[in-house]
Design an enzyme around this catalytic site. Structure first.
Site, PDB file in Angstrom:
ATOM      1  N   LYS A  22       8.450   4.447  -8.642  1.00 47.44           N
ATOM      2  CA  LYS A  22       8.790   3.234  -8.523  1.00 47.44           C
ATOM      3  C   LYS A  22       7.475   2.037  -8.912  1.00 47.44           C
ATOM      4  O   LYS A  22       7.544   1.236  -9.749  1.00 47.44           O
ATOM      5  CB  LYS A  22       8.631   2.857  -7.075  1.00 47.44           C
ATOM      6  CG  LYS A  22       8.771   1.282  -6.635  1.00 47.44           C
ATOM      7  CD  LYS A  22       8.915   1.217  -4.947  1.00 47.44           C
ATOM      8  CE  LYS A  22       7.753   1.202  -4.430  1.00 47.44           C
ATOM      9  NZ  LYS A  22       6.939  -0.003  -4.471  1.00 47.44           N
ATOM     10  N   ASN A  23       6.276   2.708  -8.693  1.00 44.74           N
ATOM     11  CA  ASN A  23       5.044   1.924  -8.874  1.00 44.74           C
ATOM     12  C   ASN A  23       4.469   1.908 -10.371  1.00 44.74           C
ATOM     13  O   ASN A  23       3.821   0.921 -10.693  1.00 44.74           O
ATOM     14  CB  ASN A  23       3.901   2.049  -8.022  1.00 44.74           C
ATOM     15  CG  ASN A  23       4.249   1.780  -6.574  1.00 44.74           C
ATOM     16  OD1 ASN A  23       5.301   0.824  -6.423  1.00 44.74           O
ATOM     17  ND2 ASN A  23       3.318   1.947  -5.584  1.00 44.74           N
ATOM     18  N   ARG A 105       6.819  -8.062  -3.928  1.00 44.42           N
ATOM     19  CA  ARG A 105       5.306  -8.822  -4.265  1.00 44.42           C
ATOM     20  C   ARG A 105       5.013  -8.082  -5.808  1.00 44.42           C
ATOM     21  O   ARG A 105       4.315  -8.978  -6.651  1.00 44.42           O
ATOM     22  CB  ARG A 105       3.971  -8.013  -3.597  1.00 44.42           C
ATOM     23  CG  ARG A 105       4.404  -8.552  -2.226  1.00 44.42           C
ATOM     24  CD  ARG A 105       3.148  -8.195  -1.250  1.00 44.42           C
ATOM     25  NE  ARG A 105       2.121  -8.265  -2.078  1.00 44.42           N
ATOM     26  CZ  ARG A 105       1.114  -9.382  -2.086  1.00 44.42           C
ATOM     27  NH1 ARG A 105       1.458 -10.274  -1.225  1.00 44.42           N
ATOM     28  NH2 ARG A 105       0.159  -9.556  -2.977  1.00 44.42           N
ATOM     29  N   ARG A 134      -2.506  -9.924   1.171  1.00 50.59           N
ATOM     30  CA  ARG A 134      -2.688  -9.614  -0.136  1.00 50.59           C
ATOM     31  C   ARG A 134      -2.909 -10.304  -1.212  1.00 50.59           C
ATOM     32  O   ARG A 134      -2.027 -11.129  -1.733  1.00 50.59           O
ATOM     33  CB  ARG A 134      -1.459  -8.707  -0.517  1.00 50.59           C
ATOM     34  CG  ARG A 134      -1.463  -7.368   0.169  1.00 50.59           C
ATOM     35  CD  ARG A 134      -0.283  -6.511   0.143  1.00 50.59           C
ATOM     36  NE  ARG A 134      -0.219  -5.795  -1.262  1.00 50.59           N
ATOM     37  CZ  ARG A 134       0.901  -5.082  -1.517  1.00 50.59           C
ATOM     38  NH1 ARG A 134       1.767  -5.071  -0.671  1.00 50.59           N
ATOM     39  NH2 ARG A 134       0.662  -4.555  -2.677  1.00 50.59           N
ATOM     40  N   PRO A 135      -3.935 -10.989  -1.608  1.00 52.78           N
ATOM     41  CA  PRO A 135      -4.164 -12.061  -2.714  1.00 52.78           C
ATOM     42  C   PRO A 135      -4.069 -11.608  -3.975  1.00 52.78           C
ATOM     43  O   PRO A 135      -3.821 -10.602  -4.350  1.00 52.78           O
ATOM     44  CB  PRO A 135      -5.851 -12.215  -2.352  1.00 52.78           C
ATOM     45  CG  PRO A 135      -6.507 -11.049  -1.563  1.00 52.78           C
ATOM     46  CD  PRO A 135      -5.393 -10.412  -0.870  1.00 52.78           C
ATOM     47  N   ASP A 137      -5.997 -13.237  -6.347  1.00 47.62           N
ATOM     48  CA  ASP A 137      -7.076 -14.033  -7.162  1.00 47.62           C
ATOM     49  C   ASP A 137      -7.506 -13.274  -8.520  1.00 47.62           C
ATOM     50  O   ASP A 137      -7.993 -13.667  -9.482  1.00 47.62           O
ATOM     51  CB  ASP A 137      -8.186 -14.460  -5.922  1.00 47.62           C
ATOM     52  CG  ASP A 137      -8.637 -13.129  -5.500  1.00 47.62           C
ATOM     53  OD1 ASP A 137      -7.847 -12.222  -5.056  1.00 47.62           O
ATOM     54  OD2 ASP A 137     -10.025 -12.757  -5.394  1.00 47.62           O
ATOM     55  N   ILE A 343      -8.676   0.463   1.741  1.00 50.07           N
ATOM     56  CA  ILE A 343      -7.787  -0.455   0.734  1.00 50.07           C
ATOM     57  C   ILE A 343      -7.038  -1.782   1.440  1.00 50.07           C
ATOM     58  O   ILE A 343      -7.308  -2.572   1.001  1.00 50.07           O
ATOM     59  CB  ILE A 343      -6.732   0.535  -0.169  1.00 50.07           C
ATOM     60  CG1 ILE A 343      -7.441   1.755  -0.841  1.00 50.07           C
ATOM     61  CG2 ILE A 343      -6.117  -0.365  -1.202  1.00 50.07           C
ATOM     62  CD1 ILE A 343      -8.413   1.556  -1.579  1.00 50.07           C
ATOM     63  N   ARG A 413      13.382   0.314  -0.480  1.00 53.21           N
ATOM     64  CA  ARG A 413      12.662  -0.360  -1.452  1.00 53.21           C
ATOM     65  C   ARG A 413      12.027   0.809  -2.265  1.00 53.21           C
ATOM     66  O   ARG A 413      11.677   0.352  -3.399  1.00 53.21           O
ATOM     67  CB  ARG A 413      11.826  -1.189  -0.990  1.00 53.21           C
ATOM     68  CG  ARG A 413      12.474  -2.481  -0.338  1.00 53.21           C
ATOM     69  CD  ARG A 413      11.343  -3.310   0.032  1.00 53.21           C
ATOM     70  NE  ARG A 413      10.199  -3.144  -0.669  1.00 53.21           N
ATOM     71  CZ  ARG A 413       8.905  -3.401  -0.377  1.00 53.21           C
ATOM     72  NH1 ARG A 413       8.410  -3.481   0.828  1.00 53.21           N
ATOM     73  NH2 ARG A 413       7.836  -3.462  -1.544  1.00 53.21           N
TER      74      ARG A 413
HETATM   75  C1  EPZ Z   1      -0.508  -1.524  -5.375  1.00 57.81           C
HETATM   76  O1  EPZ Z   1      -0.448  -2.553  -4.887  1.00 57.81           O
HETATM   77  C2  EPZ Z   1       0.804  -0.701  -5.347  1.00 57.81           C
HETATM   78  N1  EPZ Z   1       2.148  -1.424  -5.516  1.00 57.81           N
HETATM   79  C3  EPZ Z   1       0.648  -0.758  -3.640  1.00 57.81           C
HETATM   80  O2  EPZ Z   1       1.742   0.258  -3.363  1.00 57.81           O
HETATM   81  C4  EPZ Z   1      -0.449   0.372  -3.176  1.00 57.81           C
HETATM   82  O3  EPZ Z   1      -0.772   0.108  -2.134  1.00 57.81           O
HETATM   83  C5  EPZ Z   1      -1.738  -0.540  -3.753  1.00 57.81           C
HETATM   84  O4  EPZ Z   1      -1.616  -0.685  -5.458  1.00 57.81           O
HETATM   85  C6  EPZ Z   1      -3.025   0.556  -3.726  1.00 57.81           C
HETATM   86  O5  EPZ Z   1      -2.888   1.436  -4.371  1.00 57.81           O
HETATM   87  C7  EPZ Z   1       2.701  -1.371  -6.490  1.00 57.81           C
HETATM   88  O6  EPZ Z   1       2.329  -0.731  -7.514  1.00 57.81           O
HETATM   89  C8  EPZ Z   1       3.852  -2.227  -6.736  1.00 57.81           C
HETATM   90  P1  EPZ Z   1      -4.515  -3.657  -5.304  1.00 57.81           P
HETATM   91  P2  EPZ Z   1      -1.531  -3.708  -5.701  1.00 57.81           P
HETATM   92  O7  EPZ Z   1      -4.321  -4.979  -6.095  1.00 57.81           O
HETATM   93  O8  EPZ Z   1      -1.715  -3.512  -7.058  1.00 57.81           O
HETATM   94  C9  EPZ Z   1      -7.306  -6.528  -2.960  1.00 57.81           C
HETATM   95  C10 EPZ Z   1       3.758   0.824  -1.802  1.00 57.81           C
HETATM   96  O9  EPZ Z   1       3.991   1.141  -0.700  1.00 57.81           O
HETATM   97  N2  EPZ Z   1      -6.900  -7.358  -4.030  1.00 57.81           N
HETATM   98  O10 EPZ Z   1      -4.681  -2.314  -5.969  1.00 57.81           O
HETATM   99  O11 EPZ Z   1      -0.903  -5.002  -5.168  1.00 57.81           O
HETATM  100  C11 EPZ Z   1      -6.167  -6.051  -2.113  1.00 57.81           C
HETATM  101  O12 EPZ Z   1      -5.941  -7.039  -0.860  1.00 57.81           O
HETATM  102  C12 EPZ Z   1       2.704  -0.244  -2.304  1.00 57.81           C
HETATM  103  O13 EPZ Z   1       4.701   1.239  -2.838  1.00 57.81           O
HETATM  104  C13 EPZ Z   1      -7.678  -8.678  -4.083  1.00 57.81           C
HETATM  105  O14 EPZ Z   1      -8.586  -8.863  -3.085  1.00 57.81           O
HETATM  106  O15 EPZ Z   1      -2.861  -3.478  -4.680  1.00 57.81           O
HETATM  107  C14 EPZ Z   1      -6.537  -4.712  -1.677  1.00 57.81           C
HETATM  108  O16 EPZ Z   1      -7.530  -4.832  -0.719  1.00 57.81           O
HETATM  109  C15 EPZ Z   1       2.368  -1.151  -1.149  1.00 57.81           C
HETATM  110  N3  EPZ Z   1      -7.246  -9.574  -4.880  1.00 57.81           N
HETATM  111  C16 EPZ Z   1      -7.188  -4.057  -3.073  1.00 57.81           C
HETATM  112  O17 EPZ Z   1      -7.514  -4.821  -3.736  1.00 57.81           O
HETATM  113  C17 EPZ Z   1      -6.516  -9.487  -5.674  1.00 57.81           C
HETATM  114  O18 EPZ Z   1      -6.138 -10.154  -6.833  1.00 57.81           O
HETATM  115  C18 EPZ Z   1      -6.220  -3.224  -3.794  1.00 57.81           C
HETATM  116  O19 EPZ Z   1      -4.995  -3.778  -3.970  1.00 57.81           O
HETATM  117  C19 EPZ Z   1      -5.708  -8.065  -5.796  1.00 57.81           C
HETATM  118  C20 EPZ Z   1      -5.887  -7.143  -4.904  1.00 57.81           C
END
Ligand code: EPZ
Length: 434
Positions: A22-23, A105, A134-135, A137, A343, A413
């Site tokens: 999916k991801n 998202r 989940r920002p 930024d 994370i 989902r």
């Molecule tokens: C992806 O989300 C996955 N989603 C998530 O899977 C997964 O948990 C996550 O990566 C971590 O592996 C999809 O692929 C659709 P990140 P993503 O940006 O990319 C912080 C599931 O259950 N951050 O890697 O949105 C954030 O808050 C889902 O299938 C910022 O601070 O996650 C987190 O602490 C849930 N600013 C860390 O980085 C930003 O702009 C990593 O998040 C972006 C992220």
């Protein structure tokens, strides 16, 4: 809203076909916005998040068409899903509306492709969700460094590009480490930028590599994917291609844990254990046997489970998306386990529900201390997010009595036909329609 009724106690035994990721599929579908001509994606799972992305692409002027399943069977397994064709037919629309973003998202993945190709994007700002704040930024900062300008307007991010994006060298990491979708967004946009972009502190997840490989088939020039430094040489245009998405490592890990928690024996087909090295390491420490032969993984479990310590980390560390499911297993270990979430520090909504089933878990900040118990008991529990729901299904499979899991739309989902796959290997699980 559907529920699952699970009568626990059955050992799982048999073969499960792992679906496509999916991801991986979601950002790859979004990247198709940048291609001329038709893209054909294979292995895309049938899930409600994929339907939401198809709908979003439809609103953005794409024709999305799912072929009937091919009669391409693997042993007794189900027919493979038919390929998904995506053709851009109208490039005028640039908006991802709140109604779609709020349900998924991953809609944020269209931001980079829209800016690179259509020079304008309006994407509703994704709010917080059950797994915490989940920002986005880092997505915005990375695209700004490529020359896009942003403002917020009525809850939307409005981005614009004058002329063409321009490549540069940038650091993309954040306070919690690299960002998966942020890396994919900026990498995708940079394929059409002028000159070279170097992303330092990039996410190394297999989904990033899969998207980069697909973009290269479209004519992009990306190297270094899978390492923290990705180099992208901008090109003038991309053309549609054919691509098969990688197997879903989180679904595979969930079934590995299902075998372990039921003291069962599962043969998992069409998966890639290389993507699960940290998970295999922890499971072996618990006492689970994991063997592989080509694309098939055999998992069997000992009756006694050892307690372990685990901290979620960016790839290749233990994935946050399997934290809840491992916790369900450790509820039954012989001693005290410790899980730390690095994370998403608030991703612990399953703790209260597992405790309602008789688990003994104490949460201290981003750490959970799990004191193993002899058995779990069936209860009425509530799904709060996708992976927490999977953990409750695992707990229900082994609990004494019946577990009723409400709000299973969360699980729909991200897990393709999970109840059918589990029932086929001996679980007593049924979907109850409201
Ligand atoms: C992806 O989300 C996955 N989603 C998530 O899977 C997964 O948990 C996550 O990566 C971590 O592996 C999809 O692929 C659709 P990140 P993503 O940006 O990319 C912080 C599931 O259950 N951050 O890697 O949105 C954030 O808050 C889902 O299938 C910022 O601070 O996650 C987190 O602490 C849930 N600013 C860390 O980085 C930003 O702009 C990593 O998040 C972006 C992220």
């Amino acid at each position: 809203m559907d529920s699952f009724l699970i009568r626990g106690g059955n050992r799982l035994k048999g073969t499960v076909q792992i679906s496509g990721s999916k991801n991986s599929a979601l950002p790859i579908m979004a990247a198709c916005l940048m291609a001329e001509g038709k893209s054909t994606l294979k292995g895309v799972p049938r899930l409600s998040d994929i339907d939401s992305m198809s709908k979003l692409l439809g609103e953005l002027g794409c024709h999305v068409y799912r072929h009937e399943p091919a009669d391409d069977r693997d042993g007794d397994g189900p027919a493979l899903n038919g390929p998904l064709d995506i053709v851009v037919t109208d490039e005028r629309m640039c908006e991802a509306r709140y109604e779609i973003v709020r349900t998924m998202r991953a809609s944020i993945c269209v931001l980079g492709p829209l800016l690179a190709k259509r020079k304008r994007a309006i994407v509703s700002i994704p709010g917080g969700c059950a797994i915490g704040d989940r920002p986005v930024d880092l997505h915005v900062r990375g695209l700004q460094k490529l020359g896009a300008t942003f403002r917020t307007e009525n809850g939307n991010i409005v981005g614009e590009v004058h002329g063409r994006l321009r490549g540069c060298r940038m650091y993309l990491g954040g306070a919690q480490g690299p960002t998966v979708l942020g890396t994919i967004n900026v990498m995708s946009a940079a394929t059409l930028a002028e000159g070279e972009t170097v992303l330092v502190g990039a996410a190394c997840e297999p989904e990033v590599v899969d998207c980069a490989n697909m973009l290269n088939k479209m004519g992009a020039r990306i190297r270094g994917q899978g390492t923290p430094e990705i180099h992208i040489e901008g090109v003038e245009s991309l053309v549609g291609c054919e691509h098969r998405v990688i197997p879903d490592r989180i679904e595979c890990g969930t079934f590995m844990l299902a075998a372990a928690i039921t003291n069962g024996e599962l043969e998992l087909k069409r998966c890639n254990l290389d993507h699960l090295i940290a998970v295999t390491d922890r499971l072996e420490e618990v006492g689970v046997r994991v063997e592989r032969e080509n694309g098939t993984v055999f998992v069997s479990s000992a009756r006694r489970l050892n307690p372990v310590e685990m901290t979620t980390q960016p790839y290749p560390g233990f994935p946050t998306d399997l934290q809840a499911q491992l916790m369900a297993l450790l509820c039954l270990a012989d001693g005290m386990s410790v899980i730390t979430e690095r994370i998403f520090p608030d991703r612990f909504l399953h703790v209260g529900e597992l405790n309602r089933m008789g688990a003994r878990i104490r949460k201290e900040g981003a750490t959970a201390v799990i004191q193993g118990v002899k058995e779990l008991q069936g209860a009425n529990v509530m799904a709060s997010d996708l992976r927490a729901s999977a953990a409750l299904v695992l707990a229900g499979l082994v609990a004494r009595g019946t577990t009723r899991l409400d709000r299973v739309y969360h699980i729909d989902r991200g897990y393709e036909k999970i109840e059918e796959k589990l029932a086929a290997v001996g679980a007593d699980i049924e979907r109850v329609k409201e």
